[in-house]
Motif scaffolding. Structure first.
Motif, PDB file in Angstrom:
ATOM      1  N   UNK A  23      37.745  55.638  51.328  1.00 60.66           N
ATOM      2  CA  UNK A  23      37.829  53.478  51.305  1.00 60.66           C
ATOM      3  C   UNK A  23      36.816  52.991  49.997  1.00 60.66           C
ATOM      4  N   UNK A  24      35.127  54.630  48.830  1.00 59.36           N
ATOM      5  CA  UNK A  24      35.046  54.749  48.387  1.00 59.36           C
ATOM      6  C   UNK A  24      35.632  54.393  47.194  1.00 59.36           C
ATOM      7  N   UNK A  25      36.454  55.192  46.910  1.00 51.32           N
ATOM      8  CA  UNK A  25      38.102  54.782  45.765  1.00 51.32           C
ATOM      9  C   UNK A  25      38.047  53.549  45.941  1.00 51.32           C
ATOM     10  N   UNK A  26      38.480  52.635  47.106  1.00 50.74           N
ATOM     11  CA  UNK A  26      38.690  51.252  46.640  1.00 50.74           C
ATOM     12  C   UNK A  26      37.816  50.336  46.260  1.00 50.74           C
ATOM     13  N   UNK A  27      36.671  50.879  46.559  1.00 49.82           N
ATOM     14  CA  UNK A  27      35.673  49.703  45.926  1.00 49.82           C
ATOM     15  C   UNK A  27      35.762  50.043  44.597  1.00 49.82           C
ATOM     16  N   UNK A  28      35.791  50.960  43.961  1.00 45.69           N
ATOM     17  CA  UNK A  28      36.129  51.518  42.683  1.00 45.69           C
ATOM     18  C   UNK A  28      37.312  51.050  42.099  1.00 45.69           C
ATOM     19  N   UNK A  29      38.397  51.396  42.846  1.00 46.59           N
ATOM     20  CA  UNK A  29      39.498  50.293  41.965  1.00 46.59           C
ATOM     21  C   UNK A  29      39.685  48.897  41.911  1.00 46.59           C
ATOM     22  N   UNK A  30      38.918  48.358  43.122  1.00 46.15           N
ATOM     23  CA  UNK A  30      39.354  46.401  43.023  1.00 46.15           C
ATOM     24  C   UNK A  30      38.057  46.467  41.689  1.00 46.15           C
ATOM     25  N   UNK A  31      36.576  46.869  41.182  1.00 48.30           N
ATOM     26  CA  UNK A  31      35.897  46.274  40.883  1.00 48.30           C
ATOM     27  C   UNK A  31      36.670  46.810  39.018  1.00 48.30           C
ATOM     28  N   UNK A  32      37.103  47.150  39.164  1.00 48.18           N
ATOM     29  CA  UNK A  32      38.128  48.280  38.385  1.00 48.18           C
ATOM     30  C   UNK A  32      39.324  47.490  38.015  1.00 48.18           C
ATOM     31  N   UNK A  33      39.609  46.820  38.796  1.00 47.18           N
ATOM     32  CA  UNK A  33      40.809  45.974  38.327  1.00 47.18           C
ATOM     33  C   UNK A  33      40.162  44.822  37.991  1.00 47.18           C
ATOM     34  N   UNK A  34      39.128  44.050  38.466  1.00 43.65           N
ATOM     35  CA  UNK A  34      38.362  43.062  37.733  1.00 43.65           C
ATOM     36  C   UNK A  34      38.074  43.620  35.562  1.00 43.65           C
ATOM     37  N   UNK A  35      36.581  44.281  35.887  1.00 44.86           N
ATOM     38  CA  UNK A  35      36.186  44.569  35.161  1.00 44.86           C
ATOM     39  C   UNK A  35      37.086  44.781  33.649  1.00 44.86           C
ATOM     40  N   UNK A  36      38.431  45.634  34.412  1.00 40.70           N
ATOM     41  CA  UNK A  36      39.513  45.318  32.543  1.00 40.70           C
ATOM     42  C   UNK A  36      39.924  44.221  32.038  1.00 40.70           C
ATOM     43  N   UNK A  37      40.237  43.332  33.588  1.00 38.89           N
ATOM     44  CA  UNK A  37      40.097  42.159  33.438  1.00 38.89           C
ATOM     45  C   UNK A  37      39.861  41.261  32.586  1.00 38.89           C
ATOM     46  N   UNK A  38      38.400  41.016  33.375  1.00 40.28           N
ATOM     47  CA  UNK A  38      37.520  40.245  32.398  1.00 40.28           C
ATOM     48  C   UNK A  38      37.230  40.899  29.756  1.00 40.28           C
ATOM     49  N   UNK A  39      37.230  41.727  30.406  1.00 41.38           N
ATOM     50  CA  UNK A  39      37.469  42.909  29.246  1.00 41.38           C
ATOM     51  C   UNK A  39      38.347  42.616  28.332  1.00 41.38           C
ATOM     52  N   UNK A  40      39.320  42.599  28.575  1.00 39.82           N
ATOM     53  CA  UNK A  40      40.817  42.024  27.966  1.00 39.82           C
ATOM     54  C   UNK A  40      41.285  40.206  27.980  1.00 39.82           C
TER      55      UNK A  40
END
Length: 124
Positions: free
Chosen positions: A1-18
């Motif tokens: 479950x922890x991995x899912x939270x990191x993945x979701x946050x990472x998805x949106x963080x990478x999109x914002x950075x791009x």
């Protein structure tokens, strides 16, 4: 479950950075977009981790989502490193030195500012 939270946050963080790097993109040699993104990430992480540490009812998954996932993928040390190397290889030694110095010193100062901003908001 922890991995899912990191993945979701990472998805949106990478999109914002791009998106921000496309919006800030400059035609000159200096990597302004990465500098601004990384420095804002330093401030945000300093503020966020301090703010969360003061709250007793925040779930650890929230820290994983925002701190590790979103802010972790929003900022980018690898791009900073490669852009520095590119500046050096292109003969822009002074600019590379300025970029490294500015990134590290300003990053630490902004993390410290974020920490104090969170403390000041909590005391009011």
């Amino acid at each position: 479950m922890k991995l899912l939270f990191v993945m979701i946050g990472g998805f949106f963080g990478a999109i914002c950075r791009f998106a921000l790097s496309e919006w800030i993109h400059t035609n000159n040699e200096f990597p302004l977009a990465t500098l601004l993104i990384n420095e804002s990430g330093c401030f945000l992480l300093g503020w966020f981790l301090t703010f969360v540490s003061q709250l007793r009812k925040i779930r650890p998954e929230f820290t994983l989502l925002v701190g590790t996932g979103f802010i972790g993928s929003f900022t980018t040390f690898s791009t900073f490193s490669m852009e520095t190397l590119s500046l050096i290889q292109s003969g822009f030694i002074f600019m590379a030195f300025f970029y490294v110095l500015t990134s590290t010193v300003l990053g630490i100062l902004l993390a410290y500012a974020g920490y104090h901003f969170a403390i000041a908001k909590r005391e009011k």
